[in-house]
Every structure is written in structure tokens, then in C-alpha cells.
Design a protein around this motif. Structure first.
Motif, mmCIF file in Angstrom:
data_model
loop_
_atom_site.group_PDB
_atom_site.id
_atom_site.type_symbol
_atom_site.label_atom_id
_atom_site.label_comp_id
_atom_site.label_asym_id
_atom_site.label_seq_id
_atom_site.Cartn_x
_atom_site.Cartn_y
_atom_site.Cartn_z
ATOM 1 N N GLN A 29 0.801 -1.218 0.114
ATOM 2 C CA GLN A 29 0.255 -0.006 -0.058
ATOM 3 C C GLN A 29 0.867 1.166 -0.029
ATOM 4 O O GLN A 29 0.228 2.374 -0.434
ATOM 5 N N GLU A 390 -4.728 -2.992 9.728
ATOM 6 C CA GLU A 390 -4.882 -2.319 8.587
ATOM 7 C C GLU A 390 -5.371 -0.933 8.122
ATOM 8 O O GLU A 390 -4.945 -0.353 7.305
ATOM 9 N N GLU A 391 -6.124 -0.549 9.097
ATOM 10 C CA GLU A 391 -6.786 0.875 9.091
ATOM 11 C C GLU A 391 -5.895 1.811 9.298
ATOM 12 O O GLU A 391 -5.936 2.731 8.366
ATOM 13 N N ALA A 394 -4.074 2.051 6.013
ATOM 14 C CA ALA A 394 -4.705 2.441 4.818
ATOM 15 C C ALA A 394 -4.956 4.133 5.008
ATOM 16 O O ALA A 394 -4.940 4.843 4.177
ATOM 17 N N GLU A 395 -4.856 4.732 6.430
ATOM 18 C CA GLU A 395 -4.941 5.896 6.516
ATOM 19 C C GLU A 395 -3.774 6.748 6.167
ATOM 20 O O GLU A 395 -3.566 7.976 5.688
ATOM 21 N N ALA A 397 -1.460 5.625 3.800
ATOM 22 C CA ALA A 397 -1.658 5.517 2.360
ATOM 23 C C ALA A 397 -2.744 6.665 1.667
ATOM 24 O O ALA A 397 -2.161 7.495 0.877
ATOM 25 N N LYS A 398 -3.613 7.231 2.301
ATOM 26 C CA LYS A 398 -4.547 8.068 1.949
ATOM 27 C C LYS A 398 -3.872 9.336 1.890
ATOM 28 O O LYS A 398 -3.726 10.218 1.087
#
Ligand code: NAP
Ligand code: MG
Length: 405
Positions: A29, A390-391, A394-395, A397-398
Motif C-alpha cells: 500500500q 490495516e486501517e 490505509a490512513e 496511504a490516503k
């Protein structure tokens, strides 16, 4: 979006358990979508080390010598329980120990600071860096379980075949234990040089602690070599820069560290550095908020997280339960590696990418989005939110995506 090209291959050393899971997420990611890079991959998960009779660990170390820069995931150092659990041929030694012995060098660690996590020690205002000697001592020891009464001796025979020294360790009346450890002048000297260089580069004071009052030959040799290095190469430079080299007994150093403002490099012998870096990591917030790099005297670099494989979280993960493991140290291992690669290759866009990824990760935590370990220590705030393993990634990555657009 154009991908950033990394000129020279990077040595990637994969590992075990929860860190292996996070490693893949970070790659998928945060790295692979943005980078064209060639990875020289070594899988050091325990099973593979067992299959190859640990040859793969030595090959990974050789690859770092060939390419110059590598990044390593955390790995299990097996004990008796793991030998059973993984049905191993033997209790393989620590891969970090093997790689460090092969590359020699010093491990530098520094806390990853964020504005919403304050150190447990109120006086610490600036980072305390640790320089851990990465060669010898108990990590390359020879030890024996003494089964019965008898005499344990230490003997040194020169290459010419002459017995130069013999000393009694203990006249055992019953069972016990013995251990032989060593170090090498050349390795201690490069440890000292690496520490003075690092402290000078960062413009911070250097402290070194050892136990030369008790260990009048072994630890005294460390003290002597540091003094020589200081007197010969650094005294005037340090004076000009307003820096100090301070030697004290290791226990005095530990006591004083608790009262400093920080902003110094603490040079530690191998074992002291192992233990004290965990204390510092946790006092600065979490074991996952610490960077770690092995710098060899030949200029090879191995970046890693200083924490272990987070075994407890992994067993939860295997059961399908939600985990909240912190990937900051793994992310910073990759960014450290990319930055160094970019500096050596003279590719500023790679350095820039590393910086963007670090800022994205720091901003995620500072915005209140954090894993469980940080929730416990962060300044309370209504916007704080605990997220899963995971979250969190992902944050990050954003935020990274936004920066790169
Ligand atoms: P560890 O993996 O560092 O974990 C100890 C505890 O620290 C965890 O249980 C967790 O606390 C917390 N922690 C560590 N990293 C974390 C992270 N990224 N996010 C959230 N919490 C984190 O040490 P260990 O359990 O003693 O060792 C496990 C294995 O790692 C062992 O097999 C050991 O040999 C190996 N090890 C490898 C390395 C390396 O390769 N660099 C270094 C040290 C140990 P909570 O459980 O309270 O949440
Ligand atoms: Mg440790």
C-alpha cells in the motif's frame, strides 16, 4: 502518476509473525504503487532458515555487502518452545546476531517523536539516541552447562601454538554455568569512531558508559579505546562545536539519563544497548516509535524496526481477531533505507518520496488516528481514534496519495 525510480537494487529481508503481515501491507500500500524498485529478496522466516540450515541468513548479510543498503523485518530468535512449535532441526541463533557479526558495526536508534505523545520521563525534551555496539559480547558467546563439580579454566593459545595465558574461572563443587565472551580492538575502535561521527554530524553530546571498575580488563579496554579515539580525532572538533564527550560508569549513566533534557547520543555496549533501547522506545511512547539502523565501518547500512515480531498480536490475528499493531517502525525502516539509497545514488526524488511517506505517517498519528499502543499514552483528545493494523496503514496511504498528487 509517474513512479519514482530507485536506481540500485535494495536488499529486502523478510521476517516472521505479525511483522511479516504488516511488512506485506506496507509494501503493497505504501511502496509498490509509487516506486519502481528492484528488490533482492531474502525470506528469513523461521521455516526457511530451518530448511536452509540458516545459510539464507548469511546470504542475506552477503547481499547487503554487495548492494550496500538493506531493510529487514523482525524475525523470531527460536528458543526451546519455538523449536517444538515449528518442529525445528535445532535452536538457530539470532539472525540479527548473525548479520551484525558479519557486517560488524554499530546500531543507532532514535525515537520517532510526535506532538501528541509525551515521553514518560518529564525532563526529556529532545530525543535520546542510542548507539549500540553490534559485535561480540554475549551475542557471540561460548557457554556451557556445568553438570558436576570440576574446574573451569580459560586458556589462550597464540597462533604460534604457545599457551600465553590460563586462568581459573571457578572450581565448581557442583553443577553451574560458565560463559566465555570476546571482543576485538578493531571492532571497538570502529564502534567508537561511528559514535563520534554520528554525534558530531547531529551536533549532540556523546555519552559512553561501561563497568570498568569491575571489569578492569574487558570494559576498561572499551573505555581506553574511546578515549584514544576522542583524543586523536575529535577533541578539538568537539570543543569548537561546543560538544562534550562524557564517560561514566554504566549505572551512573542510567541514573543520569533519567534527569537529562535529552538531545544526546548514548553509546552502549551490545547488551546495554539491547536493553536500554527497549526502555527508551517504550518511555518515548511505544516500542514501535523507534528507528534502528546498523552502520558498518565499510559503509553498509541495514535498516530495521527495533521491536520484535509482536507474537501476541499475531496469535490474535491467526484466530481472526482484530489487531491494532503499530507499523511506524517498519515504515521508518523502509524510509530510512530509501533515503540512504537515494543519497548514495544521488536520486533526490527517492529521498523526497521517503520524506513524504514519513510525514504522512507522522501526520496520521498527530491527527489522532493511532494504534492501541499509542492510544494508551497519547495526550487525551476527543479526536483520538484507535484503529486496526490495516486501517492505520490505509490512513497513511490516503495521506501519502494526497501529498504525491
Ligand atoms: P516484541 O515483539 O517487541 O513485543 C513485545 C510487546 O511490545 C508486544 O507484546 C506489544 O505489547 C508491544 N509491541 C512491540 N511492537 C509493537 C508494535 N509494532 N505495535 C504494537 N505493540 C508492539 O517482543 P517479544 O514479544 O519479546 O518477542 C517476539 C519475538 O520477536 C521473539 O521471537 C523474539 O525473538 C523476536 N525479536 C526480534 C527482534 C528483531 O528481529 N529485530 C527484536 C526483538 C525480538 P502488548 O502485547 O502489550 O500489546
Ligand atoms: Mg531488545
Amino acid at each position: 502518476m509517474n513512479k519514482v525510480s530507485v536506481k540500485t537494487p535494495i536488499v529486502e529481508i523478510d521476517g516472521d509473525a505479525m511483522t511479516r503481515v504488516m511488512w506485506q501491507m506496507v509494501k503493497d500500500q505504501l511502496l509498490l504503487p509509487y516506486l519502481n524498485m528492484s528488490l533482492v529478496y531474502y525470506d528469513l522466516q523461521l521455516k526457511k532458515r530451518d530448511e536452509t540450515n540458516d545459510k539464507i541468513t548469511l546470504e542475506a548479510a552477503e547481499a547487503i555487502k554487495k548492494y550496500g543498503v538493506g531493510v529487514k523485518c523482525a524475525t523470531i530468535t527460536p528458543n526451546k518452545d519455538r523449536v517444538k512449535e515449528y518442529n525445528l532441526k535445532q535452536e538457530w541463533s539470532s539472525p540479527n546476531g548473525t548479520i551484525r557479526a558479519s557486517l560488524d558495526g554499530t546500531v543507532f536508534r532514535a525515537p520517532i517523536l510526535v506532538s501528541n505523545v509525551f515521553p514518560a520521563v518529564r525532563t526529556w525534551k529532545k530525543p535520546i539516541h542510542i548507539g549500540r555496539h553490534a559485535y561480540g559480547d554475549v551475542y557471540k558467546n561460548c557457554e556451557y552447562r556445568v553438570p558436576e563439580g570440576g574446574k573451569a579454566e580459560m586458556v589462550f593459545t597464540s597462533n604460534a601454538g604457545k599457551e600465553l595465558w590460563r586462568g581459573t574461572i571457578q572450581d565448581f563443587k557442583g553443577p553451574g554455568i560458565i560463559q566465555g565472551i570476546h571482543n576485538i580492538d578493531k571492532s571497538i575502535a570502529s564502534f567508537a569512531k561511528a559514535c563520534f561521527t554520528y554525534a558530531y554530524d547531529q551536533r549532540i553530546n556523546l555519552w559512553f558508559g561501561a563497568k570498568d571498575t569491575i571489569s578492569k580488563t574487558y570494559d576498561a579496554q572499551f573505555k581506553k579505546i574511546f578515549e584514544q579515539e576522542f583524543e586523536t580525532n575529535w577533541k578539538s572538533k568537539f570543543k569548537e562545536a561546543g560538544l562534550e564527550y562524557f564517560f561514566t560508569l554504566i549505572d551512573d549513566a542510567v541514573a543520569r539519563i533519567m534527569k537529562t533534557k535529552g538531545g544526546l547520543l548514548w553509546a552502549c555496549k551490545n547488551y546495554d544497548g539491547d536493553v536500554m533501547s527497549d526502555m527508551l522506545g517504550s518511555a518515548y511512547g511505544s516500542l514501535a516509535m523507534m528507528t534502528s539502523v546498523l552502520v558498518s565501518p565499510q559503509g553498509y547500512y541495514e535498516f530495521e524496526a527495533s521491536h520484535g515480531t509482536v507474537q501476541k498480536h499475531y496469535y490474535k490475528y491467526l484466530k481472526g481477531e482484530k489487531t491494532s499493531s503499530n507499523s511506524m517502525a517498519l515504515i521508518f525502516a523502509w524510509t530510512g533505507c530509501l533515503r540512504k539509497r537515494g543519497e548514495i545514488d544521488k536520486t533526490p526524488d527517492v529521498v523526497e518520496f521517503a520524506k513524504n511517506l514519513e510525514v504522512a505517517a507522522l501526520e496520521t498519528v498527530e491527527s489522532g488516528i493511532m494504534t492501541g499502543d499509542l492510544m494508551l499514552v497519547a495526550t487525551p483528545d476527543a479526536k483520538n481514534k484507535q484503529v486496526s493494523t490495516e486501517e492505520f496503514i490505509a490512513e497513511v496511504a490516503k495521506r501519502l496519495q494526497k501529498k504525491l498528487e
